[in-house]
Design a protein around this motif. Structure first.
Motif, PDB file in Angstrom:
ATOM      1  N   GLU A 193       0.539  -0.927   0.247  1.00  0.00           N
ATOM      2  CA  GLU A 193      -0.164   0.037  -0.483  1.00  0.00           C
ATOM      3  C   GLU A 193       0.706   1.399  -0.105  1.00  0.00           C
ATOM      4  O   GLU A 193       2.496   1.210  -0.152  1.00  0.00           O
ATOM      5  N   THR A 194       0.184   2.416  -0.885  1.00  0.00           N
ATOM      6  CA  THR A 194       1.085   3.786   0.083  1.00  0.00           C
ATOM      7  C   THR A 194       1.036   3.821   1.268  1.00  0.00           C
ATOM      8  O   THR A 194      -0.028   4.535   1.826  1.00  0.00           O
ATOM      9  N   CYS A 226       9.078   6.231   2.352  1.00  0.00           N
ATOM     10  CA  CYS A 226       7.352   5.956   2.334  1.00  0.00           C
ATOM     11  C   CYS A 226       6.686   7.019   1.204  1.00  0.00           C
ATOM     12  O   CYS A 226       7.212   7.787   0.981  1.00  0.00           O
ATOM     13  N   PRO A 227       5.741   6.716   0.224  1.00  0.00           N
ATOM     14  CA  PRO A 227       5.474   7.318  -1.079  1.00  0.00           C
ATOM     15  C   PRO A 227       5.219   8.739  -0.871  1.00  0.00           C
ATOM     16  O   PRO A 227       5.665   9.381  -1.549  1.00  0.00           O
ATOM     17  N   LEU A 228       4.534   8.289   0.294  1.00  0.00           N
ATOM     18  CA  LEU A 228       3.359   9.980   0.045  1.00  0.00           C
ATOM     19  C   LEU A 228       4.394  11.244   1.627  1.00  0.00           C
ATOM     20  O   LEU A 228       3.763  10.088   2.867  1.00  0.00           O
ATOM     21  N   GLY A 245      -4.166   6.947   0.639  1.00  0.00           N
ATOM     22  CA  GLY A 245      -2.951   5.982   1.666  1.00  0.00           C
ATOM     23  C   GLY A 245      -3.300   5.265   2.886  1.00  0.00           C
ATOM     24  O   GLY A 245      -4.567   5.731   3.477  1.00  0.00           O
TER      25      GLY A 245
END
Length: 308
Positions: A193-194, A226-228, A245
């Motif tokens: 997941e994001t 962490c992508p965001l 997210g």
């Protein structure tokens, strides 16, 4: 106090503010006068002392640098001005009204304090609360702050701290992300997941992030990123509520969102208590001020704690 002493008192205030900001213009904004007036007051003090107080530069971010003698004198001057301010506060208490300056983080204000603040104002209508929201910790003495709420281990030099709230950490997401029965069934699924990272917590030493929570949940795969990334705790929860997210929520911040159904707690069997807590903080010498004591005790009451 004669007229000459009053002039020197105003000049000392101008000098202290100018030294703190390293700018006549910024000091003027704080003192609600013109930069020229601040400069004139500082020069009058220098003339009376017979020595310069600043090394004045022509360029750079800080054009005013206090001299060595000025630097040595500033702690005593600040302490004296603060004692005068405290004395004035004690005099004003007899009038039954006044201003209480409060500092908290923007997220704590939005998610916990502001929904409750009206109850304090109804109980104490003669106290005007001046709320300042800041991400960075402020100097209570220099900024004339009465009381605040800080997040940490409970130790801040020069301040008394009373624990207000403990909190747990857990993942949360928008309800619609759980519409698929095969999604987010176990903690390992989070790796697909994001994950939203709260950058506003990076300055809090000891705050456990995603990697720590995943390890506590038994997920052995190392989390690389962490992508965001968002630098506001309230915005982190908003992004999660919009389905962008998964957020690692703090129980104090997310309580209302869970109750309203905007967010859902994931994996409730995994319990993780943060080593950091919320504390009511204030300068010990001001603890006896009735407005401060009333607000401190009200905060503790709202949190379900016993008043001091």
């Amino acid at each position: 106090m004669n007229g000459k002493t009053l002039v020197h008192l105003n000049a000392l205030r101008a000098f202290e503010a100018s030294a703190r900001h390293q700018s006549f213009a910024l000091a003027a904004g704080e003192l609600h006068v013109t930069p020229a007036a601040v400069g004139q007051l500082v020069r009058s003090l220098e003339d009376w002392l017979g020595t310069p107080l600043f090394l004045r530069g022509s360029s750079g971010r800080a054009r005013l640098q206090p001299t060595e003698a000025a630097e040595r004198a500033l702690p005593d001057i600040r302490a004296g001005l603060d004692r005068l301010a405290l004395g004035m506060e004690r005099l004003r208490e007899g009038a039954g009204h006044g201003v209480l300056t409060l500092t908290v983080s923007p997220a704590f204000a939005a998610k916990w304090l502001l929904p409750r603040l009206e109850r304090f104002q109804q109980r104490h209508p003669d106290t005007d609360v001046r709320l300042e929201t800041r991400l960075k910790a402020v100097d209570f003495l220099a900024q004339r702050v009465d009381i605040g709420v800080r997040y940490g281990l409970g130790h801040w030099p020069g301040l008394s701290a009373v624990k207000l709230l403990d909190e747990d950490l857990f993942p949360v997401c928008a309800p619609r992300l759980l519409q698929s029965p095969d999604r987010l069934r176990q903690p390992e699924d989070l790796l697909r997941e994001t994950l939203i990272h709260d950058e506003s917590m990076d300055d809090h030493a000891g705050f456990p992030g995603w990697a720590t929570w995943l390890e506590a949940a038994g997920v052995r795969t190392r989390l690389s990123r962490c992508p965001l990334r968002i630098n506001n705790s309230a915005a982190v929860l908003q992004a999660a509520a919009e389905g962008q997210g998964i957020a690692l929520a703090r129980s104090v911040m997310v309580r209302d969102d869970l109750a309203a159904g905007r967010l859902v707690r994931l994996f409730p069997a995994v319990e993780y208590r943060s080593p950091l807590s919320y504390y009511v903080v204030y300068r010990g010498e001001c603890a006896g001020l009735p407005r401060l004591a009333a607000f401190r005790d009200w905060l503790l009451e709202e949190a379900g704690q016993s008043p001091v």
